[in-house]
Write a protein that holds these residues in place. Structure first.
Motif, PDB file in Angstrom:
ATOM      1  N   CYS A  70      38.251  39.077  30.123  1.00 25.35           N
ATOM      2  CA  CYS A  70      37.928  38.170  31.234  1.00 25.35           C
ATOM      3  C   CYS A  70      38.666  36.843  31.073  1.00 25.35           C
ATOM      4  O   CYS A  70      38.720  36.286  29.974  1.00 25.35           O
ATOM      5  CB  CYS A  70      36.411  37.927  31.271  1.00 25.35           C
ATOM      6  SG  CYS A  70      35.934  36.957  32.724  1.00 25.35           S
ATOM      7  N   LEU A  71      39.225  36.331  32.171  1.00 22.59           N
ATOM      8  CA  LEU A  71      40.007  35.097  32.131  1.00 22.59           C
ATOM      9  C   LEU A  71      39.192  33.876  32.574  1.00 22.59           C
ATOM     10  O   LEU A  71      39.743  32.813  32.797  1.00 22.59           O
ATOM     11  CB  LEU A  71      41.257  35.247  33.010  1.00 22.59           C
ATOM     12  CG  LEU A  71      42.160  36.432  32.640  1.00 22.59           C
ATOM     13  CD1 LEU A  71      43.337  36.545  33.601  1.00 22.59           C
ATOM     14  CD2 LEU A  71      42.668  36.316  31.208  1.00 22.59           C
ATOM     15  N   CYS A  75      39.598  31.855  35.835  1.00 28.38           N
ATOM     16  CA  CYS A  75      39.457  32.765  36.988  1.00 28.38           C
ATOM     17  C   CYS A  75      37.980  32.938  37.329  1.00 28.38           C
ATOM     18  O   CYS A  75      37.137  33.024  36.431  1.00 28.38           O
ATOM     19  CB  CYS A  75      40.066  34.120  36.618  1.00 28.38           C
ATOM     20  SG  CYS A  75      39.788  35.387  37.874  1.00 28.38           S
ATOM     21  N   CYS A  78      36.110  37.273  41.020  1.00 30.53           N
ATOM     22  CA  CYS A  78      35.084  38.268  41.384  1.00 30.53           C
ATOM     23  C   CYS A  78      33.904  37.603  42.095  1.00 30.53           C
ATOM     24  O   CYS A  78      33.222  38.263  42.885  1.00 30.53           O
ATOM     25  CB  CYS A  78      34.632  39.065  40.163  1.00 30.53           C
ATOM     26  SG  CYS A  78      34.294  38.114  38.698  1.00 30.53           S
ATOM     27  N   CYS A 203      41.004  41.739  40.054  1.00 30.18           N
ATOM     28  CA  CYS A 203      40.812  41.152  38.711  1.00 30.18           C
ATOM     29  C   CYS A 203      42.156  41.054  37.991  1.00 30.18           C
ATOM     30  O   CYS A 203      42.843  42.073  37.808  1.00 30.18           O
ATOM     31  CB  CYS A 203      39.844  42.017  37.907  1.00 30.18           C
ATOM     32  SG  CYS A 203      39.636  41.443  36.209  1.00 30.18           S
TER      33      CYS A 203
END
Ligand code: SF4
Ligand code: SF4
Length: 248
Positions: A70-71, A75, A78, A203
């Protein structure tokens, strides 16, 4: 809708999502092609960790595995492009309490709606694709959301200005699950839990690697989340808060 038109509509959606994603993130061309179902060398590599069997996509031509990390906090795509938030019965209890509702009935009436949709397992080879029709209670992503917005991507009202989830401790299980999806199978009269990635083009956390070693801790950690979520879905089905029909 015929399977072919459903397939091409899905590819169009993924292509549009990837084009938007590429404006901010560098997407490996091979990852892009996997999202679009354009590679013929994608194999299922099975990896069992704790009580979950992962189906990790493996590129046989280049000997590479698809891995994910996961960034966040860079980010939060989602949460900005959330399609729907299906709830388990556990979610209903936890979120209704978290939002201060005295009982589940008031919460269900004011904060949720019931929707039906199809999910196609896009990571498996086409000849073994499974189409699942789900009917579940969904948390409203905007205060006015109704069934007309089912599946439309909108920014979730619980995403705060700092890029965090304002109901993080009670957020729906499906949010913790992303970008994995899970399913259960009957194996020798025992329920076994399987998981793979959702390739929706939304994603940017996917990459390729020659070895899974560095990703095992992430996958091991997620196996607990995935297993608990799958058991919650089973309980939700038993309690008639949801319905799932599977066709192959
Ligand atoms: S879109 Fe992917 S990388 Fe971004 S926050 Fe969500 S899971 Fe993490
Ligand atoms: S509930 Fe929280 S984690 Fe889930 S989509 Fe909304 S902001 Fe994101």
């Amino acid at each position: 809708m015929t399977p072919i038109s459903r397939e091409s509509e899905k590819s169009d959606e993924v292509l549009i999502a990837l084009e938007k994603l590429s404006k901010k993130w560098t997407i490996d061309p091979k990852i892009r092609d996997i999202h679009l179902g354009l590679r013929s060398d994608v194999r299922d590599y099975l990896l069992k960790l704790n009580q979950v069997t992962y189906h990790i996509p493996y590129l046989s031509e280049t000997s590479e595995f698809v891995v994910w990390d996961c960034l966040w906090p860079d980010c939060h795509n989602c949460c900005e492009k959330q399609g729907r938030l299906p709830l388990t019965s556990r979610d209903i209890s936890v979120i209704s309490k978290g939002l201060g509702y005295p009982n589940r009935t008031d919460f269900l009436e004011k904060e949720t709606y019931v929707a039906t949709w199809e999910h196609t397992n896009s990571t498996l080879r086409k000849e073994s694709q499974i189409i699942t029709t789900l009917t579940m209670v969904n948390l409203k992503r905007s205060e006015t959301e109704g069934e007309a917005e089912n599946g439309e991507q909108i920014t979730c009202r619980f995403l705060n200005g700092g890029g965090s989830c304002s109901i993080n401790s009670s957020k729906p299980g499906v949010c913790s699950l992303y970008p994995f999806f899970s399913w259960t199978q009957n194996e020798n009269n025992r329920v076994s839990v399987h998981a793979s990635y959702q390739f929706t083009g939304d994603c940017p956390g996917f990459s390729l690697t020659k070895t899974l070693d560095e990703n095992i801790p992430i996958l091991r950690n997620y196996s607990e989340i995935i297993y608990n979520y799958s058991m919650s879905v089973n309980t939700t089905l038993r309690e008639s808060f949801a319905r799932i029909d599977i066709t192959e």
